[in-house]
Design an enzyme around this catalytic site. Sequence first.
Site, PDB file in Angstrom:
ATOM      1  N   CYS A 116       0.868  -1.180   0.000  1.00  0.00           N
ATOM      2  CA  CYS A 116       0.000   0.000   0.000  1.00  0.00           C
ATOM      3  C   CYS A 116       0.905   1.231   0.000  1.00  0.00           C
ATOM      4  O   CYS A 116       2.060   1.142  -0.425  1.00  0.00           O
ATOM      5  CB  CYS A 116      -0.984  -0.020   1.171  1.00  0.00           C
ATOM      6  SG  CYS A 116      -0.245   0.142   2.812  1.00  0.00           S
ATOM      7  N   ARG A 155      -3.553  -0.752   5.186  1.00  0.00           N
ATOM      8  CA  ARG A 155      -4.087  -1.774   4.290  1.00  0.00           C
ATOM      9  C   ARG A 155      -3.177  -2.986   4.118  1.00  0.00           C
ATOM     10  O   ARG A 155      -3.629  -4.131   4.270  1.00  0.00           O
ATOM     11  CB  ARG A 155      -4.384  -1.162   2.914  1.00  0.00           C
ATOM     12  CG  ARG A 155      -5.460  -0.103   2.962  1.00  0.00           C
ATOM     13  CD  ARG A 155      -5.608   0.609   1.640  1.00  0.00           C
ATOM     14  NE  ARG A 155      -4.427   1.444   1.378  1.00  0.00           N
ATOM     15  CZ  ARG A 155      -4.162   2.004   0.212  1.00  0.00           C
ATOM     16  NH1 ARG A 155      -4.974   1.798  -0.820  1.00  0.00           N
ATOM     17  NH2 ARG A 155      -3.094   2.765   0.054  1.00  0.00           N
ATOM     18  N   ASP A 187      -7.736   3.697   0.622  1.00  0.00           N
ATOM     19  CA  ASP A 187      -6.979   4.040   1.826  1.00  0.00           C
ATOM     20  C   ASP A 187      -7.929   4.607   2.889  1.00  0.00           C
ATOM     21  O   ASP A 187      -8.583   5.619   2.657  1.00  0.00           O
ATOM     22  CB  ASP A 187      -5.911   5.073   1.482  1.00  0.00           C
ATOM     23  CG  ASP A 187      -4.891   5.272   2.591  1.00  0.00           C
ATOM     24  OD1 ASP A 187      -5.160   4.872   3.745  1.00  0.00           O
ATOM     25  OD2 ASP A 187      -3.827   5.831   2.294  1.00  0.00           O
TER      26      ASP A 187
END
Length: 155
Positions: A8, A14, A125
């Site tokens: 990420c 994440r 996100d």
Amino acid sequence: MTKILIVCTANICRSPMAMTVATTMAKEDRLTRKIQFDSAGTHAPRVGQTVDARAIASLVQRGYTPGRNRSRRIEPRDFNDFDLVLAMDSDNLSALKRICPTEHAHKLRLFLSFSPALDVTEVADPYFGNLAGFERVLDLCEAGARGLIHHYSTS
């Protein structure tokens, strides 16, 4: 052994969540000798930062045991060391494509490409949102990880 890197942006939400879920599912399916997971960030501005408390809370609430991971930035050697590099969104994938050596470009994919039945292709996100965003990310991480585990348990 297949080594999979999940990526990420900052490696604090994440990708550590996806790594925790995928690792747990691999253990449950007795695939830990077949696949191994790690995570990194394309930018990871504060290398060594702990996983976001909201990510940890979401994982714990669903029964996962988060690792003691610290954020790290993807390194050139990762493209050689890992068999598959999975990006959480198209921005991460674009960043990876810019730095990935041509001979390893075939290793790059979106994480959710393993769950084609979903109505989304990216894990957004959640960092600037609330806990509900982290819950949504966890839902998507579980779906992506299930697809990954299924792929490797049948191959």
